[in-house]
Every structure is written in C-alpha cells, then in structure tokens.
Design a protein around this motif. Structure first.
Motif, PDB file in Angstrom:
ATOM      1  N   ASP A 178      18.921   1.605  40.200  1.00  0.00           N
ATOM      2  CA  ASP A 178      17.602   1.159  40.668  1.00  0.00           C
ATOM      3  C   ASP A 178      17.404   1.753  42.060  1.00  0.00           C
ATOM      4  N   LEU A 179      17.086   3.027  42.102  1.00  0.00           N
ATOM      5  CA  LEU A 179      17.057   3.773  43.364  1.00  0.00           C
ATOM      6  C   LEU A 179      16.001   3.240  44.317  1.00  0.00           C
ATOM      7  N   GLU A 180      14.799   3.003  43.817  1.00  0.00           N
ATOM      8  CA  GLU A 180      13.702   2.580  44.691  1.00  0.00           C
ATOM      9  C   GLU A 180      13.970   1.233  45.335  1.00  0.00           C
ATOM     10  N   ALA A 181      14.501   0.290  44.577  1.00  0.00           N
ATOM     11  CA  ALA A 181      14.773  -1.037  45.124  1.00  0.00           C
ATOM     12  C   ALA A 181      15.880  -1.010  46.174  1.00  0.00           C
ATOM     13  N   ASN A 182      16.747   0.009  46.129  1.00  0.00           N
ATOM     14  CA  ASN A 182      17.847   0.116  47.080  1.00  0.00           C
ATOM     15  C   ASN A 182      17.593   1.123  48.189  1.00  0.00           C
ATOM     16  N   GLY A 183      16.359   1.596  48.298  1.00  0.00           N
ATOM     17  CA  GLY A 183      15.984   2.434  49.429  1.00  0.00           C
ATOM     18  C   GLY A 183      16.289   3.906  49.284  1.00  0.00           C
ATOM     19  N   PHE A 184      16.443   4.422  48.055  1.00  0.00           N
ATOM     20  CA  PHE A 184      16.707   5.841  47.832  1.00  0.00           C
ATOM     21  C   PHE A 184      15.480   6.492  47.185  1.00  0.00           C
ATOM     22  N   ARG A 185      15.145   7.687  47.649  1.00  0.00           N
ATOM     23  CA  ARG A 185      13.990   8.406  47.084  1.00  0.00           C
ATOM     24  C   ARG A 185      14.317   8.997  45.719  1.00  0.00           C
ATOM     25  N   ASP A 186      15.513   9.566  45.586  1.00  0.00           N
ATOM     26  CA  ASP A 186      15.911  10.175  44.324  1.00  0.00           C
ATOM     27  C   ASP A 186      17.423  10.086  44.193  1.00  0.00           C
ATOM     28  N   HIS A 187      17.927  10.605  43.084  1.00  0.00           N
ATOM     29  CA  HIS A 187      19.363  10.512  42.828  1.00  0.00           C
ATOM     30  C   HIS A 187      20.161  11.402  43.780  1.00  0.00           C
ATOM     31  N   ALA A 188      19.582  12.494  44.222  1.00  0.00           N
ATOM     32  CA  ALA A 188      20.290  13.385  45.146  1.00  0.00           C
ATOM     33  C   ALA A 188      20.583  12.676  46.468  1.00  0.00           C
ATOM     34  N   TRP A 190      20.935   9.418  46.844  1.00  0.00           N
ATOM     35  CA  TRP A 190      21.993   8.452  46.574  1.00  0.00           C
ATOM     36  C   TRP A 190      23.347   9.140  46.486  1.00  0.00           C
ATOM     37  N   LEU A 191      23.403  10.311  45.850  1.00  0.00           N
ATOM     38  CA  LEU A 191      24.669  11.023  45.694  1.00  0.00           C
ATOM     39  C   LEU A 191      25.244  11.416  47.050  1.00  0.00           C
ATOM     40  N   CYS A 192      24.371  11.808  47.968  1.00  0.00           N
ATOM     41  CA  CYS A 192      24.826  12.146  49.317  1.00  0.00           C
ATOM     42  C   CYS A 192      25.441  10.917  50.002  1.00  0.00           C
ATOM     43  N   ALA A 193      24.768   9.776  49.883  1.00  0.00           N
ATOM     44  CA  ALA A 193      25.295   8.545  50.479  1.00  0.00           C
ATOM     45  C   ALA A 193      26.598   8.128  49.799  1.00  0.00           C
ATOM     46  N   TRP A 194      26.699   8.337  48.492  1.00  0.00           N
ATOM     47  CA  TRP A 194      27.906   7.973  47.756  1.00  0.00           C
ATOM     48  C   TRP A 194      29.100   8.821  48.205  1.00  0.00           C
ATOM     49  N   ARG A 195      28.877  10.111  48.377  1.00  0.00           N
ATOM     50  CA  ARG A 195      29.968  10.976  48.825  1.00  0.00           C
ATOM     51  C   ARG A 195      30.393  10.650  50.255  1.00  0.00           C
ATOM     52  N   GLU A 196      29.432  10.295  51.093  1.00  0.00           N
ATOM     53  CA  GLU A 196      29.770   9.900  52.462  1.00  0.00           C
ATOM     54  C   GLU A 196      30.616   8.624  52.468  1.00  0.00           C
ATOM     55  N   ALA A 197      30.264   7.682  51.600  1.00  0.00           N
ATOM     56  CA  ALA A 197      31.011   6.434  51.551  1.00  0.00           C
ATOM     57  C   ALA A 197      32.444   6.657  51.053  1.00  0.00           C
ATOM     58  N   ARG A 198      32.627   7.590  50.122  1.00  0.00           N
ATOM     59  CA  ARG A 198      33.954   7.842  49.573  1.00  0.00           C
ATOM     60  C   ARG A 198      34.846   8.642  50.519  1.00  0.00           C
ATOM     61  N   SER A 199      34.229   9.325  51.461  1.00  0.00           N
ATOM     62  CA  SER A 199      35.010  10.123  52.416  1.00  0.00           C
ATOM     63  C   SER A 199      34.764   9.653  53.846  1.00  0.00           C
ATOM     64  N   GLY A 200      34.397   8.397  53.994  1.00  0.00           N
ATOM     65  CA  GLY A 200      33.991   7.901  55.304  1.00  0.00           C
ATOM     66  C   GLY A 200      35.092   7.292  56.130  1.00  0.00           C
ATOM     67  N   ASN A 201      36.348   7.298  55.673  1.00  0.00           N
ATOM     68  CA  ASN A 201      37.441   6.783  56.507  1.00  0.00           C
ATOM     69  C   ASN A 201      38.767   7.340  56.033  1.00  0.00           C
ATOM     70  N   PHE A 202      39.699   7.456  56.948  1.00  0.00           N
ATOM     71  CA  PHE A 202      41.064   7.870  56.610  1.00  0.00           C
ATOM     72  C   PHE A 202      42.018   7.302  57.647  1.00  0.00           C
ATOM     73  N   LEU A 203      43.278   7.127  57.228  1.00  0.00           N
ATOM     74  CA  LEU A 203      44.303   6.459  58.033  1.00  0.00           C
ATOM     75  C   LEU A 203      45.318   7.470  58.527  1.00  0.00           C
ATOM     76  N   VAL A 204      45.788   7.268  59.761  1.00  0.00           N
ATOM     77  CA  VAL A 204      46.854   8.079  60.344  1.00  0.00           C
ATOM     78  C   VAL A 204      47.948   7.116  60.778  1.00  0.00           C
ATOM     79  N   LEU A 205      49.055   7.096  60.042  1.00  0.00           N
ATOM     80  CA  LEU A 205      50.132   6.135  60.258  1.00  0.00           C
ATOM     81  C   LEU A 205      51.001   6.546  61.437  1.00  0.00           C
ATOM     82  N   GLY A 206      51.415   5.555  62.242  1.00  0.00           N
ATOM     83  CA  GLY A 206      52.267   5.809  63.388  1.00  0.00           C
ATOM     84  C   GLY A 206      53.689   5.344  63.160  1.00  0.00           C
ATOM     85  N   SER A 207      54.569   5.659  64.130  1.00  0.00           N
ATOM     86  CA  SER A 207      55.968   5.267  64.045  1.00  0.00           C
ATOM     87  C   SER A 207      56.560   5.169  65.450  1.00  0.00           C
TER      88      SER A 207
END
Length: 504
Positions: A178-188, A190-207
């Motif tokens: 439901d793109l319009e109800a969630n503030g997206f103009r088209d699927h493209a 939404w896809l951009c926002a989806w890819r950003e969310a999936r690559s929006g954080n990463f962890l660097v472990l210390g010791s």
C-alpha cells in the motif's frame, strides 16, 4: 564498579559517508548470507570463518563482528518468542475465565427471564442485558480463537529452532503493498528505502588486547576515528579511512580513558574493549560506542535512613525516613505519562529519576523501590475497566527500574529492592493520619522502612464494621484479610474509619 554503557554521536564528516554506505551495503549482504549458512543450513562456525575470510576479503575480527551481531539478533528473536508465548498463555487464561463468567451470567439471565412476565419493564431490561452478554461472548470467543492460532504459530517457531528475521523490518516490507498510504510515490521509491534500511547499520567488535580497544576501528588521541577498509573495498577507499572530529556530547571522558592502556600483562598492553556501531538514520550517520564505565562505589549509608520511591500514574512520590524508620519528609515529582510518545515518557521519567537520586545522594541515603512486575496484570487489559486499563497501560515500571539502576550506579547511590506487599494499605492505616502524610507519601515511607530491614508493621486494633478481628493470624495473613475486607467494603467510608484507628 564497572558497567557497560553506550554513548551516541553524530558523524559530521560528510566525506566519509560514501565509505560508510559501501560498508553498510557490503556487511549487510554478508550478514544475510551468514544467516542462511549459519542458522538455516547449520554449518559450523570454524568452517564458515575460513570460507568468509578467503572468499569475501574480510578479517577474522570483521567476521566475528558479523557473527556477534547475527547471534544477538537471533537471541533477541528467541527471547521475544518466549515472552510472546508466555504473554499469549496469560491472555488466553484470563480470556477463558472471563468467558466462563459471562456464560454463567447468561445462564442466570435465562433462568430469571422464565420467572418474569413477558413484555414487562423488568423483563425487557433482562432481555437487553442478555443480548449484550451474548454479543460480548461472541466477540470474546472470536478473539480467543485468534489468540490460540497465534500461540500455535509461536510454538512452531520455538520447536523448529529456526527463527525468522526480516532484515530491514517487517513494517517497511509490508509497506510495498500500500505505497500511497505509507508515503511512497511508486515502488522504486520504496525499493530505495528498503535497501537503505537493510544496509543502514553495521557492527565493529572490539577487544581488550587491541590498541585503543579496537583494531578495526581505532579512536585516536586527536578524536579521529581510523577505520580499516575490507579488502573488497580497498580499490575505491584505500587501506584506511579517517573520520575526523568525532566527539561525544555525553561520555567523552570514558572514551578518552579507553584510549590509554589499563595495565601491562607480560609485556602486552591491556585496554578497555570498545565496540562501535554505525547507524544510518534520516540522512545522517550516527556512531554508537559501547565501553566500560567506571562508576563510583556507593557513598550512601543505611545508618542515615532511606529514601523510598513509589511510582504512580503521572508522578513519583518520594518518602524519606530516618535511621529509626520515622517519616521525616515527602514530596512529589510530576511525570507526564498519558497521551505521550515513548520518547517523551522516557525523557520525563529520566529527569524525575535523576532528581530523586540526586536528592538521596545529597542526604547520604540509599534509594528503595518496589520489586514489581505488571506483565500479568497487563495481559487482562481488554477485560478490565477503561479507567484501570488506561492507568495500567501508561505504567512503564520496567523502564523506571532500569533508569533508577543506571542513575544510582552512576551517582554512587545504593539501590535496594523490596517486597511490594500491601505498602499502600499499611502506609494509609499506620502512617498517613499519624504523621499527616499523603496516601502515596505514606506508601513511599513504608517502602523506605522495608529497605532498612524493618519487618511487617503490626496491624492496628480496628473496631470498624466489616474488618476481621486480629485473632491468631500472622501479620501478613491479617493484612491480607484487611485488604480483602476493604475491597469488599461499601465504599470509602469504611476506609476512612480505619484510617484514624491508629492515630491515638
């Protein structure tokens, strides 16, 4: 005393953003691949470690970061499923008892209708009530069926041992339907926002055995963050990327302390481990640093007395007692909880807790709170009255307890937890009228007394109607009887009679 603490800052060096975006996309893809290999296929960690280092050009420490992040997510999902199972069982149990009560009421109404004159006024009232009970029963049985279906799904996930994770978030994933109800103009878009969310954080472990607590992401003396580039990305960014002018608005002193070694063991320097997490949010990269925090030893003493805190709907009530358990002061700290967002409640509650803890620190007295758990009561909100449900749903006792623990540890104030049994009732009957306290202030004083080790107070001699005689019952048993009698009483009049029983 050392505790782990996480501090946040914003990365203002925009030149590093392309590198962080590339790392987020690369490590996000590897984490999803590791999820399949490790959790779904069940491959061994040693085998996966050799394979990922050779095939994907990452270091052993970077693989450990991926594995640590993934296992933490899996543990979180499993804990959530266990909590959901327990919550659903509680809701189902309360709903079944509610349905049984309504079914008994329905049978009583049917029997009473057979004894009444049809079409009479009383008969019509009974018929209307019967229709309402039947409607409520129908809706509650529908809800019971839905809850049982949810419980079966949760049990299947727990028994299988394979926990589903939606990288990027289920809510955003469902937004594509439901793109319009969630503030997206088209699927493209939404896809951009989806890819950003999936690559929006990463962890660097210390010791602890690495320079400045982290060899992959090193925080240098000049507040520059030096990040090691994965082998696959070195063609575009080189071996190291420098993120300049990284300063933390809170906790900078703890990060500065982590730059210097704690000690030297067998010729090797030992540091405080620092773990970093990079998070993309609203067009800005943020840095979260987790490090050990040195908290002072408690400087308060129970010989000075205690400060009791009673959490209520919209305020904290503080009651102070001396070393003999006598009330000496009370005050209220407002906390706006209703019709507020989670962030607003957290901010208001944090300020109130800090004010109370600083007051206890100034007086040199420990803080005492009740060891409460509202999980069971919140399971029956739908079957409770609207006023009670509204009050209980706004209670954030778990958040309050965590805040008090953290603030007391940071300020060097001892924290005590006590049994919450009948604190309000005992406070009203034993201390409210005698010391001129408010009902909640009297309860807070009872909490403070229990923190000092005082036993259950002796119940007063009461001659009010409806109150059971003291007899040979234990103190706890008698207070329980009084509590039940007051709940069944004709109103506030009985309680008012009892309030003054111990005044003279």
């Amino acid at each position: 005393m050392r505790l782990l603490a996480t501090y946040q800052t914003r990365i203002d060096d925009r030149e590093s953003y392309p590198f962080l975006e590339a790392c987020g996309e690369y490590f996000g893809r590897l984490e999803r691949k590791l999820y399949v290999d490790y959790h779904i296929k069940g491959l061994q960690v040693k085998e996966l470690k050799r394979k990922y280092i050779a095939e994907h050009g990452i270091t052993a420490r970077q693989f450990n970061s991926l594995l640590k992040d993934l296992t933490a997510k899996l543990a979180s999902v499993r804990e959530s499923l266990v909590f959901r199972k327990r919550d659903l069982l509680g809701r189902i149990g309360r709903l079944e008892r509610f349905i049984e009560e309504k079914e008994r009421e329905r049978e009583r109404l049917k029997k009473s209708l057979s004894r009444l004159t049809p079409r009479s006024e009383e008969w019509q009232k009974k018929v209307d009530r019967l229709k309402k009970v039947k409607f409520v029963l129908h809706q509650k049985k529908r809800r019971l069926r839905n809850l049982r279906h949810k419980l079966e799904a949760v049990r299947r996930d727990l028994e299988s041992g394979r926990y589903p994770i939606c990288f990027g978030g289920r809510e955003l994933f469902k937004a594509q339907h439901d793109l319009e109800a969630n503030g997206f103009r088209d699927h493209a878009e939404w896809l951009c926002a989806w890819r950003e969310a999936r690559s929006g954080n990463f962890l660097v472990l210390g010791s602890k055995d690495e320079a400045c607590g982290n060899q992959t992401c090193t925080y240098t003396e000049d507040n520059t963050l030096r990040v090691r580039v994965p082998d696959r990305l070195r063609a575009g960014f080189g071996q190291w990327v420098l993120i300049k002018s990284v300063r933390f608005p809170y906790g900078q002193e703890h990060l500065d302390r982590a730059k210097r070694p704690v000690c030297v063991v067998r010729g090797r320097k030992v540091y405080r481990a620092v773990t970093y997490r990079f998070v993309w949010r609203s067009g800005i990269w943020y840095l979260f640093a987790t490090v050990e925090r040195d908290d002072p030893a408690p400087s308060t003493s129970r010989w000075n007395g205690a400060v009791g805190v009673d959490l209520n709907d919209g305020f904290l009530q503080v009651g102070e007692v001396d070393r003999s358990g006598n009330p000496v002061n009370e005050f209220k700290v407002p906390v706006a909880m209703r019709d507020r967002t989670r962030g607003q409640i957290t901010a208001a509650l944090g300020e109130a807790v800090k004010k109370v803890v600083l007051y206890a620190k100034e007086k040199g007295k420990p803080v005492v709170i009740e060891d409460l758990d509202f999980t069971g009561k919140k399971q029956g909100l739908r079957e409770s009255g609207s006023r009670y449900a509204r009050m209980l749903s706004g209670f954030a006792y778990r958040k309050f307890r965590v805040m008090v623990e953290s603030c007391c540890s940071r300020e060097g104030v001892e924290l005590l937890r006590v049994d919450p049994f009948a604190t309000s009732l005992i406070g009203q009957l034993k201390f409210m009228a005698r010391y001129g306290l408010s009902p909640h202030g009297a309860a807070a004083c009872v909490i403070a007394r229990r923190g000092l080790g005082f036993g259950l107070e002796r119940a007063p001699e009461v001659s009010a109607p409806g109150i059971p005689p003291r007899g040979r019952a234990s103190r706890r048993g008698y207070w329980w009887q009084v509590c039940k009698s007051l709940k069944r009483g004709p109103g506030s009049g009985l309680r008012v009679d009892v309030l003054y029983a111990d005044r003279f």
